[in-house]
Design an enzyme around this catalytic site. Structure first.
Site, short mmCIF file in Angstrom:
data_model
loop_
_atom_site.label_atom_id
_atom_site.label_comp_id
_atom_site.label_asym_id
_atom_site.label_seq_id
_atom_site.Cartn_x
_atom_site.Cartn_y
_atom_site.Cartn_z
N CYS A 56 12.81 -11.57 -7.80
CA CYS A 56 13.63 -10.10 -8.47
C CYS A 56 13.84 -10.16 -9.76
O CYS A 56 13.57 -9.06 -10.44
CB CYS A 56 14.80 -9.95 -7.32
SG CYS A 56 14.55 -9.95 -5.63
N GLU A 106 22.38 -4.56 -10.59
CA GLU A 106 22.23 -5.90 -11.63
C GLU A 106 22.28 -5.50 -13.10
O GLU A 106 21.90 -4.46 -13.59
CB GLU A 106 21.03 -6.50 -11.43
CG GLU A 106 20.57 -6.98 -10.01
CD GLU A 106 21.53 -8.03 -9.48
OE1 GLU A 106 22.41 -8.57 -10.44
OE2 GLU A 106 21.77 -8.22 -8.22
N ARG A 109 13.85 -21.81 -5.22
CA ARG A 109 14.50 -22.65 -4.17
C ARG A 109 13.20 -22.99 -3.15
O ARG A 109 13.28 -23.75 -2.59
CB ARG A 109 15.67 -22.22 -3.56
CG ARG A 109 16.18 -22.96 -2.13
CD ARG A 109 17.61 -22.27 -2.02
NE ARG A 109 17.35 -21.14 -1.59
CZ ARG A 109 16.89 -20.55 -0.37
NH1 ARG A 109 16.37 -21.60 0.48
NH2 ARG A 109 16.69 -19.21 0.02
N HIS A 160 20.01 -4.75 -5.63
CA HIS A 160 19.82 -5.42 -4.39
C HIS A 160 20.62 -4.87 -3.20
O HIS A 160 21.61 -4.39 -3.34
CB HIS A 160 20.49 -7.00 -4.62
CG HIS A 160 19.47 -8.20 -5.41
ND1 HIS A 160 19.78 -8.65 -6.65
CD2 HIS A 160 18.28 -8.54 -4.71
CE1 HIS A 160 18.85 -9.40 -6.65
NE2 HIS A 160 17.93 -9.32 -5.72
#
Length: 209
Positions: free
Chosen positions: A145, A82, A92, A169
């Site tokens: 995360c 990332e 979500r 990830h």
């Protein structure tokens, strides 16, 4: 660089109904030492706030030369390094404590975003050379995360810590896709090899550059 400074690597507990988390299974397989640096492995809760607290405390206590948080990205086919953490939480699904933010700041009044201090592209290339499918990623999402990465970079910025830090990830494990036809996966040892390659590249990056 302190040649004995530790390397801090964290992974997450299971969440979302899963019984394992691919990130922690990969972190568990890392060696206890890489190129003379002890590797400190940290299990994080999948909780907004508390995961960041645990990570911040470990960074301040250990003062590592490298800090990498590892998370699970179900649906991604590659190990992804990332580049950016943003100051926003949107979920979500609820975290493991039942909290489901919908667009609130991680650190009220904090910078909109931080860039990872890992050499992202070099880490990706190192993982590929080690035979691990890898790509850079411009978003860590807005779930726990991203929050962990932002909190890590924020505490380093506030305390003027010059630490190479970032987030990686990893895909689902094979056992996690038995009932998820078509979902990509990667064995934990392959993900671990990619993380080790990224760490070794970062150690070289610190010395040479």
């Amino acid at each position: 660089m302190d040649v004995s400074a530790p390397i801090l690597v964290s992974g997450f507990e299971p969440f979302g109904g899963e019984t394992v988390n691919a990130s922690w299974e990969a972190v568990r397989l890392l060696p206890d030492e890489i190129d003379g640096h002890p590797v400190k492995k940290l299990l994080l809760p999948v909780e907004f706030g508390r995961s960041g607290d645990v990570l911040e405390e470990a960074i301040c206590a250990e003062r590592p030369c490298i800090a990498i948080a590892v998370g699970e990205a179900g649906g991604r086919a590659h190990l992804t390094v990332e580049r950016v953490a943003v100051n926003l939480m949107r979920a979500r699904i609820p975290d493991n404590a039942g909290f489901q933010p919908d667009g609130i700041s991680i650190v009220p009044g904090g910078p909109d975003a931080y860039l990872a201090t890992l050499p992202v592209d070099a880490c990706v290339e190192a993982a590929r050379k080690a035979g691990v499918p890898a790509q850079p990623s411009e978003t860590a999402g807005l779930y726990v995360c991203n929050q962990a990465l932002y909190r890590m970079l924020h505490v380093m910025s506030c305390n003027h810590m010059h630490i190479k830090a970032g987030f990686i990830h990893v895909p689902y494990l094979p056992c996690q896709v038995l009932e998820k036809p078509g979902k990509p996966f990667c064995p934990a040892d392959i993900s671990a090899a990619g993380i080790v390659a990224a760490i070794r590249e970062t150690l070289c990056f610190r010395v040479v550059r």
